[in-house]
Structures are given as C-alpha cells and as structure tokens.
Scaffold this active site. Structure first.
Site, short mmCIF file in Angstrom:
data_model
loop_
_atom_site.label_atom_id
_atom_site.label_comp_id
_atom_site.label_asym_id
_atom_site.label_seq_id
_atom_site.Cartn_x
_atom_site.Cartn_y
_atom_site.Cartn_z
N TRP A 100 31.62 41.24 25.16
CA TRP A 100 32.15 40.45 26.29
C TRP A 100 31.40 39.13 26.44
CZ3 TRP A 100 36.69 41.92 26.91
CH2 TRP A 100 37.05 43.27 26.89
N ASP A 167 28.47 37.74 34.58
CA ASP A 167 29.60 38.67 34.49
C ASP A 167 29.04 40.05 34.84
OD1 ASP A 167 31.56 40.46 33.74
OD2 ASP A 167 31.72 39.78 31.65
N LYS A 191 36.05 48.87 36.74
CA LYS A 191 34.95 49.74 36.33
C LYS A 191 34.35 50.48 37.53
CE LYS A 191 35.47 47.65 32.24
NZ LYS A 191 35.39 46.25 31.79
C1 LIG Z 1 35.73 45.21 30.84
C2 LIG Z 1 34.90 43.99 30.77
C3 LIG Z 1 35.46 42.70 30.64
C4 LIG Z 1 36.92 42.45 30.41
O1 LIG Z 1 37.69 42.73 31.48
P1 LIG Z 1 39.26 42.44 31.47
O2 LIG Z 1 39.61 42.70 32.88
O3 LIG Z 1 39.87 43.40 30.50
O4 LIG Z 1 39.49 41.03 31.06
C5 LIG Z 1 34.60 41.62 30.68
N1 LIG Z 1 33.28 41.77 30.80
C6 LIG Z 1 32.71 43.00 30.91
C7 LIG Z 1 31.23 43.12 31.05
C8 LIG Z 1 33.51 44.14 30.89
O5 LIG Z 1 32.95 45.36 30.99
#
Ligand SMILES: *Cc1c(COP(=O)(O)O)cnc(C)c1O
Length: 358
Positions: A100, A167, A191
């Site tokens: 990511w 993020d 999540k």
């Molecule tokens: C799941 C995830 C993403 C991507 O999320 P989307 O909603 O599918 O774009 C980005 N960064 C992290 C750390 C993630 O766990």
C-alpha cells in the site's frame, strides 16, 4: 452452520451488534418506517447522523479543534491521489514499507516530485526501516502505520521534523493516536471502522490551500470541509455502519481498551507460532503487526500449507490465506475479533502439529 472465526484482512469482521443494527436500519431507520437506504441525505435526521459520527471520532481520539473530520468515497486508494493533489507543491517523501505504501508513492509520483526516503523491499517488507534520513525541505513525509499485506506496524506516533501524513487504513481506532503529530490521517473504513465505501480523513485546516495546481472538485478537501462531507450524495449506508461501529468501540471502553485487547490477542497468536514446530513468523519481532499476523510454514514443512488451510476451514476458521502477493498465512485480528476466535486458531494449530508429529 457452526460459528465461523473470521480472519479476513478486509472487508473484515464487524462487531455482532453492528450487523444487527445495520440490518434493522435497512428495514426501519430510527423509527421512521423508512429504510436508511431510502432516506434523503438532505433530511435533518441524516445531518444529525453525520454530526454525531464526527463527534464520536473527536471523542474517541481526542481530536484537537484545529482539525476537521471528513468522510469521502473511492477507497483509501483514492486518498493516495487526493493527498498529493492537496499537499504536494515541491517534494514529498514516502516511507516504502509495503504494497500500500508503494501504491501511495506511485500515485504521488504521477502528480509531482515524490520519492522513497527509505524502503524495506530488500527483505520482502518484513521490517520497518529505522534511523533513515528525512530531508528537511519535504512538503510532507507519508507513512503507512500498518502494513496490512506483510504484517509490520508503526505502533507509536513518531516525532517527525517535517509535516507527517499517515495511511491508517488497517490500524485506525485500534490504539490511542496523538493526532497532533500528524497534519493528515486517512484510511478506508473496511478494516476496523466499518464497511467498504467510505474513508475517514482527519486534516489540520491550515495545511490546505497552499498548492498552485487546479484541484478537481471531488478531490479538493476544502470542498468536503465546506459541504460537511456532502459535496454530492455521501455513501449513506457505509457511514451508518461506521457510526454504529464507533458506538460499539465507545461502549466497549474506547481505543485504550481496544489496544489492550489487541495486544493480548496478537501475543497469544505469536506465542503459538513461536512454540509450534510447523510454523514461523515472517516479520521482525520489534516491528511486527498486532493487526495482521503474518506467518508461514516452517522450513521443510512448506508442503503442508494447503492442507493446513483446509484443516482450518474444517474447524470453521476462515480467511487465513496470505495476500496473493505475499503468499503464506495471515490472520487479521481487528477490533471485532475476540480472544476466543484467536484461541480457536491456536488450538487448530496445536492439533495440526500433533497430527504431523514425526
Ligand atoms: C486496505 C488498504 C488500502 C486500500 O484500501 P482500498 O479501500 O481498497 O482502496 C490502503 N492502505 C492500507 C494500509 C490498507 O490496509
């Protein structure tokens, strides 16, 4: 049907009361006899829902007044684009700690001068780089606090000499966060914070409006501030699910209690991985994630992987296969996962070891 122990990395397990409240609101939203799916976002009932959801965020994290709480759509991957659009003028540094983080960097590099300040790609992202140099003239440094795919985590809010962006898609609301250490924090809800379809963005107001480019309407954070996160139709159902998830976290003792439970769950699983002769943990102990426990079969026992996955399925354990990029095994122990779920997995690992004793 037996009770399933769900370890998917996302969309992931939610607390049981959230499923029930979500199902109830599909039939009848807040006693109106109208479904939440069919209620206009321009009603006062809905703007109260938005207000309350923002207040819950502020309360759970102790978000300072100079920050805004925004809800956007497009998945966390869309913030990979919105962040540089709004903040990147001269140059931005990215800490490359996994899939990511790499995607976030690629998106920023398409907008302007963005580069990796350090990377753990050399050892398959099994650690977090420490002690690297941070150029003093960065517009911002971007970190990914939890590496969902390979299972490493930055669990303390760093003191950073340049403005910090994070993020937090996969560890938000799993521990207390000192928001004042960051200028912007974002993530997808699916999540720990709800279901897919809505992102949270926590941004310090004064960092916006300093770039010279034209920002397309729906990518401009200032519009979300002005329109109270409703510049167009918001993802109402995901926001409702987020609201109920925040309520659940609050009534279960808040983020400090989430952290206490999460540490215990992760410890129980890592202990079993270390004890069990058939498995090995893949991340460096000091950097390993308490959210996504990444492990694999021990050297010489690699051929047992598929059998273990099926064996676990037979014990109602779902979602432990590693990401298609990383392979191996991964158990995601998000807030809604219980110690009982983890114990079902560790017991299954013990039984499997006994079966393959030699
Ligand atoms: C799941 C995830 C993403 C991507 O999320 P989307 O909603 O599918 O774009 C980005 N960064 C992290 C750390 C993630 O766990």
């Amino acid at each position: 049907m037996g009770k399933k122990h769900i370890f998917y990395a996302g969309p992931s397990l939610l607390p049981q009361p959230v499923y029930e409240e979500a199902a109830g609101a599909i039939r009848d939203f807040a006693g109106t006899s109208v479904s939440v799916l069919s209620t206009s976002h321009r009603t006062s009932l809905w703007s109260d829902m938005m207000d309350e959801t923002r207040s819950l965020w502020r309360e759970l994290l102790g978000i300072p007044q100079e920050y805004e709480v925004l809800f956007t759509a497009g998945g966390a991957s869309m913030e990979f684009l919105r962040v540089p659009m709004n903040l990147l003028e001269h140059k931005a540094g990215y800490l490359d700690t996994g899939v990511w983080a790499g995607n976030a960097l690629r998106e920023a590099a398409g907008i302007g001068n963005a580069f990796a300040v350090a990377s753990s790609a050399d050892r398959r992202y099994s650690y977090i780089p420490h002690g690297f140099e941070i150029p003093a003239d960065l517009d911002y440094l971007h970190i990914t606090t939890n590496n969902t795919v390979f299972g490493t985590e930055i669990r303390t809010d760093p003191d950073c000499p340049v403005p910090l962006v994070a993020d937090m898609s996969s560890d938000m609301l799993t521990r207390p966060v000192d928001v004042s250490k960051y200028i912007l924090i974002y993530g997808g809800a699916q999540k720990n914070v709800g279901t897919a379809g809505v992102n949270f963005v926590i941004v310090r107001r004064d960092v916006l409006g300093h770039v010279s480019r034209h920002i397309p309407t729906l990518l401009d954070y200032r519009l979300y501030i002005d329109a109270l996160s409703m510049p167009n139709t918001p993802p109402v159902f995901p926001i409702f699910v987020m609201n109920r998830t925040l309520h659940w976290i609050k009534s279960n003792g808040g983020v400090a209690e989430m952290n206490r439970r999460n540490v215990l769950k992760a410890q129980a699983l890592y202990d079993e991985i270390e004890r069990n002769s058939l498995f090995r943990a893949t991340a460096d102990p000091r950097d390993r994630s308490i959210m996504n426990v990444h492990f694999d079969m021990a050297p010489g026992r690699e051929n047992l992987l598929e059998e273990f996955v099926s064996f676990a399925e037979g014990a109602d354990i779902v979602g432990i296969r590693g990401h298609r990029i990383s392979g191996g095994l991964r158990a995601s122990l998000y807030n809604a996962c219980t110690l009982e779920d983890v114990e079902a997995l560790t017991e299954c690992m013990r039984t499997f070891e006994f079966k393959h004793k030699r």
